[in-house]
Structure formats: C-alpha cells, structure tokens
Design a protein around this motif. Structure first.
Motif, PDB file in Angstrom:
ATOM      1  N   LEU A  99       0.812  -1.222   0.000  1.00 52.56           N
ATOM      2  CA  LEU A  99       0.000   0.000   0.000  1.00 52.56           C
ATOM      3  C   LEU A  99       0.841   1.266   0.000  1.00 52.56           C
ATOM      4  O   LEU A  99       0.309   2.370  -0.141  1.00 52.56           O
ATOM      5  N   GLY A 100       2.127   1.125   0.149  1.00 44.81           N
ATOM      6  CA  GLY A 100       2.995   2.296   0.142  1.00 44.81           C
ATOM      7  C   GLY A 100       2.838   3.134   1.391  1.00 44.81           C
ATOM      8  O   GLY A 100       2.533   2.629   2.469  1.00 44.81           O
ATOM      9  N   LEU A 101       3.052   4.431   1.234  1.00 46.63           N
ATOM     10  CA  LEU A 101       2.930   5.378   2.336  1.00 46.63           C
ATOM     11  C   LEU A 101       1.631   6.156   2.159  1.00 46.63           C
ATOM     12  O   LEU A 101       1.404   6.772   1.117  1.00 46.63           O
ATOM     13  N   LEU A 119       5.446   6.588  10.103  1.00 41.34           N
ATOM     14  CA  LEU A 119       6.567   7.435   9.722  1.00 41.34           C
ATOM     15  C   LEU A 119       6.194   8.901   9.855  1.00 41.34           C
ATOM     16  O   LEU A 119       5.155   9.335   9.365  1.00 41.34           O
ATOM     17  N   PHE A 144      12.454  12.193   6.633  1.00 48.57           N
ATOM     18  CA  PHE A 144      11.687  11.222   7.405  1.00 48.57           C
ATOM     19  C   PHE A 144      12.441  10.792   8.655  1.00 48.57           C
ATOM     20  O   PHE A 144      13.676  10.752   8.682  1.00 48.57           O
ATOM     21  N   GLY A 145      11.678  10.419   9.668  1.00 54.54           N
ATOM     22  CA  GLY A 145      12.218   9.699  10.800  1.00 54.54           C
ATOM     23  C   GLY A 145      12.386   8.226  10.454  1.00 54.54           C
ATOM     24  O   GLY A 145      12.044   7.791   9.345  1.00 54.54           O
ATOM     25  N   SER A 146      12.917   7.455  11.398  1.00 59.93           N
ATOM     26  CA  SER A 146      13.178   6.040  11.153  1.00 59.93           C
ATOM     27  C   SER A 146      11.954   5.161  11.356  1.00 59.93           C
ATOM     28  O   SER A 146      11.993   3.971  11.041  1.00 59.93           O
ATOM     29  N   GLN A 198       6.152  -4.263  -8.536  1.00 58.92           N
ATOM     30  CA  GLN A 198       6.129  -4.351  -7.077  1.00 58.92           C
ATOM     31  C   GLN A 198       7.482  -4.830  -6.552  1.00 58.92           C
ATOM     32  O   GLN A 198       7.913  -4.425  -5.480  1.00 58.92           O
ATOM     33  N   TYR A 215      12.234   8.284  -3.551  1.00 62.16           N
ATOM     34  CA  TYR A 215      12.788   8.010  -2.243  1.00 62.16           C
ATOM     35  C   TYR A 215      13.332   6.593  -2.204  1.00 62.16           C
ATOM     36  O   TYR A 215      12.793   5.679  -2.832  1.00 62.16           O
ATOM     37  N   GLN A 241      14.498   3.546   0.524  1.00 58.12           N
ATOM     38  CA  GLN A 241      14.334   3.132   1.903  1.00 58.12           C
ATOM     39  C   GLN A 241      15.053   1.810   2.151  1.00 58.12           C
ATOM     40  O   GLN A 241      14.729   0.800   1.525  1.00 58.12           O
ATOM     41  N   GLY A 245      13.869   5.168   7.692  1.00 53.64           N
ATOM     42  CA  GLY A 245      12.846   5.901   6.970  1.00 53.64           C
ATOM     43  C   GLY A 245      13.291   6.183   5.540  1.00 53.64           C
ATOM     44  O   GLY A 245      14.469   6.107   5.223  1.00 53.64           O
ATOM     45  N   PRO A 246      12.337   6.492   4.655  1.00 53.12           N
ATOM     46  CA  PRO A 246      12.708   6.825   3.275  1.00 53.12           C
ATOM     47  C   PRO A 246      13.591   8.071   3.237  1.00 53.12           C
ATOM     48  O   PRO A 246      13.424   8.986   4.049  1.00 53.12           O
ATOM     49  N   PHE A 299      10.378   4.357  -3.665  1.00 58.24           N
ATOM     50  CA  PHE A 299       9.051   4.954  -3.794  1.00 58.24           C
ATOM     51  C   PHE A 299       9.123   6.151  -4.739  1.00 58.24           C
ATOM     52  O   PHE A 299       9.971   7.037  -4.556  1.00 58.24           O
ATOM     53  N   ILE A 308       2.127  12.591  -2.533  1.00 60.76           N
ATOM     54  CA  ILE A 308       1.370  11.364  -2.726  1.00 60.76           C
ATOM     55  C   ILE A 308       2.369  10.320  -3.193  1.00 60.76           C
ATOM     56  O   ILE A 308       3.095  10.544  -4.180  1.00 60.76           O
ATOM     57  N   PHE A 309       2.434   9.174  -2.494  1.00 62.75           N
ATOM     58  CA  PHE A 309       3.446   8.173  -2.784  1.00 62.75           C
ATOM     59  C   PHE A 309       2.867   7.014  -3.578  1.00 62.75           C
ATOM     60  O   PHE A 309       1.695   6.648  -3.440  1.00 62.75           O
ATOM     61  N   GLY A 310       3.735   6.419  -4.398  1.00 62.91           N
ATOM     62  CA  GLY A 310       3.413   5.150  -5.022  1.00 62.91           C
ATOM     63  C   GLY A 310       3.508   4.030  -4.003  1.00 62.91           C
ATOM     64  O   GLY A 310       3.860   4.250  -2.842  1.00 62.91           O
ATOM     65  N   THR A 311       3.205   2.819  -4.442  1.00 63.46           N
ATOM     66  CA  THR A 311       3.134   1.680  -3.524  1.00 63.46           C
ATOM     67  C   THR A 311       4.489   1.045  -3.243  1.00 63.46           C
ATOM     68  O   THR A 311       4.585   0.161  -2.401  1.00 63.46           O
ATOM     69  N   GLY A 312       5.533   1.462  -3.939  1.00 61.00           N
ATOM     70  CA  GLY A 312       6.868   0.976  -3.632  1.00 61.00           C
ATOM     71  C   GLY A 312       7.313  -0.179  -4.518  1.00 61.00           C
ATOM     72  O   GLY A 312       6.496  -0.974  -5.002  1.00 61.00           O
TER      73      GLY A 312
END
Lengths: 113, 114
Positions: free
Chosen positions: A41-43, A90, A104-106, B9, B36, B38, B43-44, B89, B103-107
C-alpha cells in the motif's frame, strides 16, 4: 546532522488503549506529516500540520488525531487502538513554500494486540 | 485522481545491470516528482527529484526520465550494485490545503544480486 526523531522504535499496545506517537524535528521546518506504511500500500498520509496548532486531514485520518503545540513537535494519537492500526508509522517534515523533499524519521513499528 | 501508480512491485537485477522502475499519474496539478530510497529499518530518504518542465535529470548512476504528455516518469539505476538493494518509492507533490503534500506510489522492492 539534521534529524527527525521518533520517540519509539517499537511499541506493543492493547486493543482499546490510547496511544501517543511522538515526533521531533530540529530543522525549523514549518510542515510536519504522519504517514503509515503497509506492504503493498505504500505510504499513506494520515494528517499533516503546516504551522503550530494547525492541522489538516490526509487520506486516512479515521481513528487518529494529532497535536502540534510547538513547532518542532508533532504527535499522532490513536484514541482507541485497534488491531487494524498495526503498522509502521513514519513522521516527516519539510519547509513550506515551493515543493521540496521531506526528511523522514526512522519509523515506529506499532503492534496492537 | 490523486493516485500515483508504481510498477513493478518487486525487481531482481544482476550486479552491473540496469534497474528500471515506472510510475504513472493522472492529476496534471502535480508539480514535483521525487524518488525516495528506503533501507530496512530506516525511513525513506530523498534520492533524486524532477520538475515537469524537465524531461530528464541525472545524478550519478540515478536518472529520472519524465514524459509529461504520457503522465509517466521512471527511475533508472545504471550499473546496479548490491548496495542499491532497497525499497524505492516514487511520489508526486500537490498543493493540499495550506501547503504542498506528497502522494506516494506503492513501492518497489529492488534486489541486486552479486
């Protein structure tokens, strides 16, 4: 080194508990954000704040609230934790104005049992 | 309409190969497109970013290609290394209320095999 610090790396809470996730940044950023990260689902944006005491809902605010009493600190609150809130949380911050990257934080991995 | 669709994916690439990750969007109001990276337990972190008035941006082994008419952008990692193994991402920025938000993609989980 600039930082976004999340107070807990791992948390385990019980269903129905009130949970506080804390985030502090030292970059004098105006904006702060809370995302949750789930596989596939990502972020996803929960809430963000563009100034002290100011907040706006993101895409998935249900079950969450936030507080920003000081510029450097942004708290995410789960009023009554549920198992479907088990996730990686996050925090991020950025300057306002023209779009820029986030720091970002960890992350805090929250498990609700 | 605010979604950013990312593929694949997951991706496995041999050391020295080219890794390619694709993203697509619908909303023409997006005005900034970062990528980004990760690593596990972190974090990213911002890797590289592009604005829609530019078709390509290169930083070292990382290149963003941007096709405004097709509303697509992609990340190319040349000479992929095992240290590039991470989740990537894509994202797009839009004015949301009082400020810009991403707005982020799903990675994409990238594994570079030695």
């Amino acid at each position: 080194d600039v930082k976004v610090t999340q107070s807990s790396r791992y948390l385990v809470k019980r269903t129905g508990e009130k949970v506080f996730l804390e985030c502090v940044q030292d970059m004098d950023h105006e904006n702060m954000f809370w995302y949750r990260q789930d596989p596939g689902l990502g972020l996803r944006l929960i809430y963000f704040s563009y100034d002290v005491k100011m907040k706006e809902k993101g895409d998935i605010p249900e079950g969450y609230s936030v507080s920003r009493e000081k510029k450097e600190r942004f708290s995410l609150i789960l009023e009554s934790a549920s198992t479907n809130q088990t996730s990686m949380y996050l925090c991020a911050s950025s300057f306002s104005g023209s779009p820029r990257g986030y720091t970002f934080g960890s992350g805090t991995r929250l498990t609700v049992v | 309409q605010q979604q950013v669709k990312q593929s694949p994916q997951s991706l496995i690439v041999q050391k020295g190969g080219i890794s390619i990750i694709n993203c697509a969007y619908e909303n023409t109001a997006f005005d900034y497109f970062p990528w980004y990276q990760q690593f596990p337990g972190k974090g990213p972190a911002l890797l590289i970013a592009i604005r829609p008035d530019v078709s390509e941006k290169k930083e070292g082994r990382f290149t963003i290609s941007f096709n405004k008419s097709a509303k697509q952008f992609s990340l190319h990692i040349m000479d992929s290394q095992p240290g590039d193994s991470a989740t990537y991402f894509c994202a797009a920025s839009i004015k949301g209320g009082a400020t810009n938000k991403l707005i982020f993609g799903t990675g994409t989980l990238l594994a570079v095999q030695p």
